[in-house]
Design an enzyme around this catalytic site. Structure first.
Site, PDB file in Angstrom:
ATOM      1  CG  ASP A   1      -9.153   2.389  -0.306  1.00 13.07           C
ATOM      2  OD1 ASP A   1      -8.699   1.248  -0.495  1.00 13.07           O
ATOM      3  OD2 ASP A   1      -8.509   3.277   0.278  1.00 13.07           O
TER       4      ASP A   1
ATOM      5  CG  ASP B   1      -2.256   0.679   0.975  1.00 12.20           C
ATOM      6  OD1 ASP B   1      -2.358   1.458   0.006  1.00 12.20           O
ATOM      7  OD2 ASP B   1      -3.190   0.433   1.758  1.00 12.20           O
TER       8      ASP B   1
END
Length: 734
Positions: A554, A484
């Site tokens: 997301d 990430d």
């Protein structure tokens, strides 16, 4: 013997790159100016008849050293331009010499043709498995007065409608030069009437890669990122198209930059309606010191031409990126169905809670459990411990190895979340190495999400992070890593660079990340690596070279995902797009959609779940079990079949697309309607890509259709009731 992909006619001084689908033609003009002639559908031969007309245009100076006042670089279509030779359009290069001058005039110097395709040092790029797959033309330009050289690389594949382009600068002076701008490619088109519109993929966090289509107007248009990453906000892809180009008809040229940092696509329609496209590293806040005998290599741009609309362009990209950019043992492997604990527990998890989720996952047939943020350092919230890649002692009763062993005993694979490029002020790493943080000394750095960037351009920083990760990976059996990056770059200053070299910081950061990725993915080839940047903030061809899939967004709301996944498919293959089912009300939008709708949408990517399985009802668990079994049946088709867009969610209330196997013996149709109304139209969809004379059976209803019937007559949508309705129709050849 195979026909040569690249020819040079010495008498006409014409280069012709051609395969069964495309041609790319250039000419060495008077005084060794390299001009662009053509890029498009294949031409069998070129007779040197389309020579650019000479005309004396006011305030457009002639080519330096040439007596013809009508011979001007200000209008001539060129392969690569520079500042300082009376071409006032966007330059592809700006290079400053020791005396402060940035005036250059690059002319043809030499060429070389090689079989195959060279690797680009330190950079991801498309590749070949066999030298016979492609040929590469290197044309060298030289400044007419100085020993500065530009190598223009053109690779044409034998069986793909692709030209790969990049640029190398070579300094053969005895003095240092400073590169202030260097594009990977330039394309000058004289007949801009063919390409009247530009398509880009802008967006934002949780709204990535929305399709924007606009007129190419007179002047300059730029599509760029200045955020240190390819970004949620403007993806590193654009296409130019005709006004009437649609999914199935019309011409299109795509430009996909294989790079994960600051980028720019600049378009200029000039004073006589010619079009120039320049693409590469963003010149904003960029400079690069090049010492004598040094070279600078730009990232690669993948140019794709289609005369059969956007679907054909996308299909070319899908195959190229999946087959000749992605690498490793997972490249063509079916990807496991996972459950991630993030939206189930956030930071609040224990060994017991993890084991409860794993138990449910095993019962439902899910194949992998992923432990997300919160397992390391002292990480109980998002304001600490980034950079401390050791276990959070005491948080997991049986430790990380105990979790991994438990997951494996239950027959699942085990995955783990990392954010290796970041550092928290509240961390052991910062307390030991505050200088690792990217910031100007004495100046308080800008914070985002209570985290900061490590200076990944520095070798000692990369080595520290790599050593920490290896110590863990050598101890715990990990099958998957989610990598990430949860903020944009700021405070771009490196302690490793002098005052005059700070413009190198952002690019050196990306080169450092690539080096770290190369080291780790080579040392741990069995791990499935997945890219992520707050969702889809670094979803680009550069990262695909190291990680065969990325978290697309997301945003897990099924309705929002229609546009995100549709837009992403314009340039990237389904095998790279991960998509999960989350709980409702959706935590980004508050929307409530059925488990079926959420699953149908997520099954159109690399499928998984992002919720607490232990909170589901018996009926919901049964649905999940059925969904998992169904996806296992269609997985190969979805992940590696040909993807065809049919009806765009950007253009109305409907969305449809389909997947077709290479043999045309199997297909999956997705159809969706967003909002209901009381007096509905009976919506229809026509399929594509099937074998006309074959018969296809709907595996659920048993109905049998001919391929031509499905493609020419089509199907009605079901008479859906309610908002947010979807259906998957699985067809198999009888």
């Amino acid at each position: 013997m195979s026909k040569a992909l690249i020819t040079f006619n010495e008498e006409q001084r014409v280069f012709h790159l051609s395969n069964g689908e495309i041609s790319y033609i250039m000419k060495i003009e008077a005084d060794n100016v390299l001009s662009h002639i053509y890029f498009g559908k294949k031409v069998a031969s070129y007779g040197d008849h389309k020579n650019y007309p000479h005309r004396d245009r006011g305030f457009s100076g002639n080519v330096p050293g040439h007596p013809d006042r009508a011979y001007s670089k200000d209008t001539l279509p060129q392969e690569f331009s520079s500042h300082g030779s009376m071409d006032y359009r966007i330059p592809a290069s700006i290079i400053r010499r020791e005396n402060g001058s940035n005036l250059h005039d690059f002319r043809y110097f030499d060429y070389r043709i090689d079989e195959g395709k060279p690797a680009l040092t330190g950079l991801p790029a498309a590749y070949v498995n066999d030298a016979a797959e492609a040929s590469t033309l290197t044309i060298t330009l030289k400044d007419r007065d100085q020993e500065i050289y530009l190598d223009l690389l053109f690779t044409i594949y034998r069986d793909r409608a692709v030209i790969a382009r990049s640029t190398k600068v070579r300094n053969e002076l005895t003095a240092t030069i400073n590169i202030e701008k260097i594009a990977s490619m330039q394309l000058d088109l004289t007949n801009s009437g063919i390409y009247q519109e530009v398509i880009s993929l802008p967006g934002a966090h949780v709204r990535e890669r929305q399709i924007a289509r606009q007129e190419i107007s007179t002047g300059i248009q730029a599509f760029e990122s200045r955020r240190g990453a390819s970004s949620h906000h403007m993806n590193s892809f654009v296409a130019i198209v005709g006004k009437d180009t649609n999914e199935f008809t019309g011409e299109a040229i795509g430009f996909n930059l294989v790079y994960s940092g600051n980028h720019a696509f600049e378009l200029e329609k000039d004073q006589i309606d010619q079009l120039r496209i320049v693409a590469g590293i963003n010149a904003y806040n960029f400079s690069w010191e090049l010492k004598p005998a040094e070279e600078f290599q730009t990232p690669e741009v993948l140019l794709v031409y289609s005369d059969k609309g956007l679907n054909k362009m996308s299909d070319t990209y899908h195959h190229l990126l999946r087959e000749r950019v992605a690498r490793g043992q997972h490249q063509f492997q079916e990807r496991p169905i996972l459950v991630n604990n993030w939206e189930a527990t956030y930071f609040d998890f224990t060994s017991k809670k993890v084991e409860e989720i794993v138990d449910e996952a095993a019962d439902l047939g899910i194949e992998m459990f992923v432990l997300d943020d919160g397992w390391f350092g002292k990480r109980s919230s998002d304001n600490s411990s980034l950079g401390d890649w050791f276990e959070f002692e005491g948080k997991l009763e049986n430790g990380l190895k105990g979790v991994a062993d438990y997951v494996h005993r239950k027959g699942l694979k085990f995955g783990l979340w990392f954010e290796p490029e970041m550092i928290s002020m509240d961390s052991e790493l910062y307390r030991e190495h505050p200088d690792f943080l990217m910031t100007e000394p004495g100046r308080a750095p800008s914070s985002s999400r209570d985290q900061h960037l490590l200076d990944m351009g520095r070798k000692e920083v990369r080595e520290n992070i790599q050593a920490q990760m290896e110590q863990l990976l050598d101890k715990v059996a990990i099958d998957y890593i989610k990598w990430d990056m949860n903020r944009s770059m700021s405070d771009a200053y490196s302690l490793a660079l002098s005052a005059g070299n700070q413009g190198e910081t952002a690019h050196r950061y990306i080169l450092g990340v690539y080096e770290l990725l190369e080291n780790l993915t080579k040392k741990y080839p069995s791990i499935l690596w997945e890219g992520c940047s707050g969702g889809g903030g670094r979803f680009d061809a550069g990262f695909l070279y190291y990680m065969p899939q990325s978290w697309a967004s997301d945003n897990t709301d099924a309705v929002e995902r229609l546009k995100i996944q549709y837009g992403t498919s314009l340039a990237y293959p389904t095998s790279a797009i991960t998509a999960h089912v989350s709980a409702v009300p959706n935590h980004q939008t508050g929307r409530i959609t059925s488990l079926k709708t959420r699953s149908d949408v997520a099954m159109c990517g690399v499928f998984g779940y992002e919720l607490d399985l232990t909170l589901m009802s018996a009926e919901e668990k049964l649905q999940v079990k059925q969904q998992v079994a169904y996806y296992q049946e269609i997985r190969k088709l979805v992940q590696f079949g040909d993807f065809i867009r049919l009806q765009s969610p950007f253009e109305g209330n409907l969305a449809s697309w389909m997947f077709v196997s290479e043999e045309q013996d199997e297909a999956l149709l997705f159809i969706g309607r967003v909002l209901a109304n009381a007096q509905p139209v009976f919506n229809e969809v026509r399929l594509a890509g099937l074998a006309e004379n074959s018969l296809y059976e709907d595996t659920e209803s048993g109905a049998v259709y001919s391929g031509s019937e499905l493609m020419n007559i089509g199907l009605y949508y079901p008479d859906f009731y309610g908002d947010f309705q979807t259906q998957l129709i699985h067809l198999k050849r009888k």
